[in-house]
Each structure stands twice: as structure tokens, then as C-alpha cells.
Design a protein around this motif. Structure first.
Motif, PDB file in Angstrom:
ATOM      1  N   GLY A 155       0.843  -1.189   0.000  1.00 42.97           N
ATOM      2  CA  GLY A 155       0.000   0.000   0.000  1.00 42.97           C
ATOM      3  C   GLY A 155       0.873   1.232   0.000  1.00 42.97           C
ATOM      4  N   THR A 156       0.304   2.357  -0.404  1.00 44.78           N
ATOM      5  CA  THR A 156       1.074   3.592  -0.443  1.00 44.78           C
ATOM      6  C   THR A 156       0.187   4.784  -0.107  1.00 44.78           C
ATOM      7  OG1 THR A 156       2.525   4.970  -1.820  1.00 44.78           O
ATOM      8  CG2 THR A 156       0.663   3.939  -2.915  1.00 44.78           C
ATOM      9  N   THR A 157       0.808   5.845   0.397  1.00 45.87           N
ATOM     10  CA  THR A 157       0.078   7.078   0.667  1.00 45.87           C
ATOM     11  C   THR A 157      -0.155   7.830  -0.643  1.00 45.87           C
ATOM     12  OG1 THR A 157       2.156   8.263   0.982  1.00 45.87           O
ATOM     13  CG2 THR A 157       1.099   7.356   2.950  1.00 45.87           C
ATOM     14  N   ARG A 158      -1.097   8.779  -0.603  1.00 53.03           N
ATOM     15  CA  ARG A 158      -1.242   9.763  -1.669  1.00 53.03           C
ATOM     16  C   ARG A 158      -1.035  11.143  -1.050  1.00 53.03           C
ATOM     17  NH1 ARG A 158      -6.717   7.980  -4.755  1.00 53.03           N
ATOM     18  NH2 ARG A 158      -7.388   7.662  -2.609  1.00 53.03           N
ATOM     19  N   VAL A 159      -0.396  12.009  -1.791  1.00 56.97           N
ATOM     20  CA  VAL A 159      -0.080  13.329  -1.258  1.00 56.97           C
ATOM     21  C   VAL A 159      -0.372  14.397  -2.302  1.00 56.97           C
ATOM     22  CG1 VAL A 159       1.708  12.494   0.320  1.00 56.97           C
ATOM     23  CG2 VAL A 159       2.327  13.150  -2.020  1.00 56.97           C
ATOM     24  N   CYS A 160      -0.618  15.627  -1.787  1.00 56.55           N
ATOM     25  CA  CYS A 160      -0.699  16.820  -2.635  1.00 56.55           C
ATOM     26  C   CYS A 160       0.603  17.588  -2.446  1.00 56.55           C
ATOM     27  CB  CYS A 160      -1.881  17.698  -2.228  1.00 56.55           C
ATOM     28  SG  CYS A 160      -3.341  17.416  -3.214  1.00 56.55           S
ATOM     29  N   VAL A 161       1.264  17.937  -3.558  1.00 55.98           N
ATOM     30  CA  VAL A 161       2.541  18.631  -3.468  1.00 55.98           C
ATOM     31  C   VAL A 161       2.606  19.762  -4.491  1.00 55.98           C
ATOM     32  CG1 VAL A 161       3.836  16.630  -2.607  1.00 55.98           C
ATOM     33  CG2 VAL A 161       3.601  16.985  -5.073  1.00 55.98           C
ATOM     34  N   GLU A 164     -11.416  14.343 -10.237  1.00 60.96           N
ATOM     35  CA  GLU A 164     -11.876  14.524  -8.858  1.00 60.96           C
ATOM     36  C   GLU A 164     -10.833  13.941  -7.917  1.00 60.96           C
ATOM     37  OE1 GLU A 164     -15.805  13.144  -8.146  1.00 60.96           O
ATOM     38  OE2 GLU A 164     -16.736  14.651  -9.436  1.00 60.96           O
ATOM     39  N   TRP A 165     -10.383  14.772  -6.989  1.00 62.47           N
ATOM     40  CA  TRP A 165      -9.395  14.347  -6.007  1.00 62.47           C
ATOM     41  C   TRP A 165     -10.098  14.111  -4.677  1.00 62.47           C
ATOM     42  CZ3 TRP A 165      -4.780  18.283  -6.891  1.00 62.47           C
ATOM     43  CH2 TRP A 165      -4.276  18.088  -8.187  1.00 62.47           C
ATOM     44  N   GLU A 166      -9.745  13.011  -4.029  1.00 63.34           N
ATOM     45  CA  GLU A 166     -10.404  12.617  -2.781  1.00 63.34           C
ATOM     46  C   GLU A 166      -9.551  13.005  -1.575  1.00 63.34           C
ATOM     47  OE1 GLU A 166     -11.098   8.469  -3.013  1.00 63.34           O
ATOM     48  OE2 GLU A 166     -12.593   8.619  -4.624  1.00 63.34           O
ATOM     49  N   ALA A 204       0.211  18.946  -7.635  1.00 62.07           N
ATOM     50  CA  ALA A 204       0.100  17.558  -8.090  1.00 62.07           C
ATOM     51  C   ALA A 204      -0.492  16.701  -6.981  1.00 62.07           C
ATOM     52  CB  ALA A 204       1.459  17.016  -8.513  1.00 62.07           C
ATOM     53  N   TYR A 205      -1.191  15.656  -7.387  1.00 64.91           N
ATOM     54  CA  TYR A 205      -1.841  14.717  -6.473  1.00 64.91           C
ATOM     55  C   TYR A 205      -1.388  13.338  -6.913  1.00 64.91           C
ATOM     56  CZ  TYR A 205      -6.032  12.317  -4.469  1.00 64.91           C
ATOM     57  OH  TYR A 205      -6.911  11.493  -3.784  1.00 64.91           O
ATOM     58  N   MET A 206      -0.581  12.666  -6.106  1.00 58.37           N
ATOM     59  CA  MET A 206       0.034  11.430  -6.593  1.00 58.37           C
ATOM     60  C   MET A 206       0.528  10.563  -5.439  1.00 58.37           C
ATOM     61  SD  MET A 206       3.494  13.197  -8.125  1.00 58.37           S
ATOM     62  CE  MET A 206       3.926  11.699  -9.008  1.00 58.37           C
ATOM     63  N   PRO A 207       0.880   9.311  -5.723  1.00 59.82           N
ATOM     64  CA  PRO A 207       1.424   8.443  -4.674  1.00 59.82           C
ATOM     65  C   PRO A 207       2.703   9.015  -4.079  1.00 59.82           C
ATOM     66  CG  PRO A 207       0.756   7.136  -6.575  1.00 59.82           C
ATOM     67  CD  PRO A 207       0.667   8.577  -6.995  1.00 59.82           C
ATOM     68  N   GLY A 208       2.764   8.998  -2.745  1.00 61.09           N
ATOM     69  CA  GLY A 208       3.913   9.566  -2.054  1.00 61.09           C
ATOM     70  C   GLY A 208       5.218   8.860  -2.365  1.00 61.09           C
ATOM     71  N   LEU A 223      -1.986  20.515   2.259  1.00 60.72           N
ATOM     72  CA  LEU A 223      -3.220  19.841   2.692  1.00 60.72           C
ATOM     73  C   LEU A 223      -2.923  18.547   3.439  1.00 60.72           C
ATOM     74  CD1 LEU A 223      -5.380  20.378  -0.545  1.00 60.72           C
ATOM     75  CD2 LEU A 223      -5.373  21.763   1.539  1.00 60.72           C
ATOM     76  N   ALA A 224      -1.847  18.553   4.219  1.00 55.57           N
ATOM     77  CA  ALA A 224      -1.477  17.346   4.956  1.00 55.57           C
ATOM     78  C   ALA A 224      -2.544  16.961   5.980  1.00 55.57           C
ATOM     79  CB  ALA A 224      -0.134  17.560   5.650  1.00 55.57           C
ATOM     80  N   ASP A 225      -3.285  17.949   6.505  1.00 55.53           N
ATOM     81  CA  ASP A 225      -4.346  17.651   7.471  1.00 55.53           C
ATOM     82  C   ASP A 225      -5.561  17.022   6.805  1.00 55.53           C
ATOM     83  OD1 ASP A 225      -2.799  18.654   9.505  1.00 55.53           O
ATOM     84  OD2 ASP A 225      -3.666  20.673   9.395  1.00 55.53           O
ATOM     85  N   TYR A 226      -5.586  17.041   5.479  1.00 50.64           N
ATOM     86  CA  TYR A 226      -6.700  16.439   4.731  1.00 50.64           C
ATOM     87  C   TYR A 226      -6.154  15.281   3.897  1.00 50.64           C
ATOM     88  CZ  TYR A 226      -9.196  20.729   5.917  1.00 50.64           C
ATOM     89  OH  TYR A 226      -9.797  21.772   6.593  1.00 50.64           O
TER      90      TYR A 226
END
Length: 313
Positions: free
Chosen positions: A154-160, A193-195, A230-234, A250-253
Motif C-alpha cells: 500500500g502507499t500514501t497519496r499526497v498533494c505537493v 476529482e481528487w479525494e 500535483a496529487y500522486m502516490p507519495g 493539505l497534509a491535514d486532509y
């Protein structure tokens, strides 16, 4: 039998001819000879489409099972000498394949030198049955019920975004703020759409931007260039975050993490060579922290019989 099953799965004489290193008339003659031998018509042929007759569907289902059992028997005999043979066809997305699959594939090949490997790296969706792929790596929820999936990580998703981009714009404080930002989007998603998950629960935000790409590595490069958010796997940008080249926003989200699955077609038995590779990469990935994020709902896709492909010739 092999030619017929692949024609049914690909819906194309020419595609099977390319696979087998021959020409289309040879494939057509082989199938005509098979029909004469069996005394039944197996295929409905038109200028635009190939489809199996009722007898053809029955022959395909039993023939596919026989070929799989034969392949498994041959593999098991090879295993007596610890030398699996044959061809293993693997698919993965470009970025994931280059960063994580290639080292494992090279080590696996050194362990089993008698095995031939066809590694396909592409970000497009691959039809496993039609393209004769033994295993692919997919991320997130799997809508295709005609596959069997085994969770391997599994992997995280992040906004950067880059520091330069954020200096020129206000840093987004909530997902709704993304409406005012240039968002780098991914071509192969059905919607932009970004979740997110935050104090108000799950949110789905539709985003827009003037830069799209069909590769995670290209999206990363665009973010580093300062084009947008960008919105992508960390796992693809963690080093950039650590170095300060990209800033996580948006780390809190935190977007919900995603499962990583090894996926095989249900229409075929899981051969010994595929089982060996599956167990190998599962063990390899367990040593990579970025690929061992615990997700909320790890699951297996149920086994459902694959439909027969009826694509055009």
C-alpha cells in the motif's frame, strides 16, 4: 487449440499471427483445419468481427482449461529441477515499473535464468486476457471483476507543489481552495476529482488545470517545474519532499492511501512461474517502507469467470 483460444481472446487473426511470429493466412488455415477435424464451425467470421459459435464457446472454455493444466504440468516438472521455464509476461505502470519493479525483476531473473521475461511498462489500461499478460500491478479499488487480485502493499497519496509555485500563489488550506489553483491532472483518470479525508469526513473535489500528463514521472517533473499542484502516490515524491524540492500541502486532509495489487486473469490457472514471481515481489516489497502503508480496507477481488472477448478482427 492454442491458436484458437488466443483468437477468441484477442478477436483478431492478425494479432495472434504477430504473437506467434507468422502471417495471418497461416492462422486462418490452422483454424479451418481445426474446424474440419472437429466437424463443427467454431467461429463466426465477418469483415468486422470474429465471435465464437456456441460450439466455439464450449471448445474455448474447455480448451483454455486444458492448456492451463498442461502449462502447469510442464512447470511442475521443471520445478523438480528448480528450473521454471517458459515465458512470464508482466505489466506495470511506467513510474512504478522503473523505480520498484525493475530491480526485483532483475534479481528474480538471476534466480531463474531458464525463464524468459517480457516486462511491459505502460500507463494505459491493459486487458490481461486479450493481451496474454500473466500479471499486472494495479493501484486502488479494482472495478474489474474478471480478475483475481492479491494485495502486495500500500502507499500514501499526497498533494505537493514547488516552493516557487507556492510563493506565487496562496498555499491551499482546505481542499476547496484548489479551485483557485492550477492542478496537474492525469490523462487516464475518468474524472478530475481528487479525494480527501478531513475533519468534515470524506470530500471529493473537482479540479482544473492547464497541464495534463499520462505518466506519474511527468506529473512529478511538472510539479518540480512549478506548473501547479500535483496529487500522486507519495512513493514517487518522498525524496523531493525530504529535500524541500516539493512541499506537501493539505497534509491535514490526507488523501486516503491506496492498496497495491498483483492482478491475474481469472480465466487461467495461476501457473507455478506466476506463483514464484508473486511470492518473490511480495517479499521484496515488504523490505520497502514506502510500499507497506496500511490501508483501511485491504481486500481480494472475488473470482468470477472471465467473459469471452468478441473484439473486431
Amino acid at each position: 487449440m492454442r491458436i484458437f483460444t488466443r483468437v477468441v481472446e484477442t478477436g483478431s487473426f492478425s494479432a495472434v499471427a504477430r504473437e506467434m511470429g507468422t502471417i495471418q493466412p497461416t492462422i486462418s488455415k490452422q483454424l479451418t483445419a481445426l474446424e474440419e477435424h472437429l466437424g463443427v464451425r467454431l467461429l463466426n467470421r465477418t469483415t468486422r468481427q470474429l465471435s465464437p459459435t456456441e460450439a466455439g464457446r464450449k471448445y474455448y472454455e474447455r480448451g483454455r482449461q486444458i492448456l492451463d493444466e498442461l502449462s502447469d504440468l510442464e512447470s511442475s516438472l521443471s520445478d523438480l529441477q528448480n528450473r521454471p521455464t517458459g515465458l512470464l509476461r508482466i505489466h506495470a505502470a511506467v513510474a512504478f515499473g522503473q523505480l520498484y519493479m525493475l530491480p526485483s525483476v532483475f534479481r528474480f531473473r538471476r534466480l531463474y535464468p531458464a525463464l524468459s521475461i517480457d516486462l511491459m511498462l505502460s500507463d494505459r489500461y491493459v486487458d490481461l486476457v486479450q493481451e496474454g499478460v500473466d500479471m499486472t500491478i494495479r493501484f486502488g479499488e479494482l472495478a474489474d471483476s474478471q480478475v483475481v487480485a492479491r494485495r502486495i502493499g500500500g502507499t500514501t497519496r499526497v498533494c505537493v507543489a514547488s516552493p516557487a509555485y507556492l510563493r506565487a500563489r496562496n498555499t491551499p488550506r482546505s481542499p476547496s481552495d484548489l479551485a483557485a489553483h492550477n492542478c496537474i491532472t492525469y490523462n487516464y483518470l475518468f474524472s478530475n476529482e481528487w479525494e480527501f479525508e478531513g475533519p468534515q469526513g470524506a470530500q471529493s473535489i473537482r479540479v482544473r488545470g492547464d497541464f495534463r500528463a499520462n505518466s506519474a514521472l511527468t506529473i512529478r517533473a511538472a510539479a518540480l517545474e512549478g506548473i501547479g499542484v500535483a496529487y500522486m502516490p507519495g512513493m514517487f515524491v518522498q525524496n523531493d519532499i525530504d529535500k524541500g524540492s516539493l512541499i506537501r500541502v493539505l497534509a491535514d486532509y490526507g488523501p486516503p492511501p491506496v492498496d497495491i495489487h498483483a492482478v491475474s486473469p481469472t480465466a487461467r490457472l495461476l501457473s507455478t512461474k506466476v506463483k514464484l514471481f508473486l511470492e518473490f515481489i511480495r517479499n521484496e516489497f515488504q523490505e520497502i517502507p514506502a510500499l507497506q502503508v496500511v490501508t483501511a480496507k485491504p481486500r481480494l477481488v472475488p473470482r468470477i469467470r472471465a467473459k469471452v472477448s468478441k473484439g473486431p478482427n
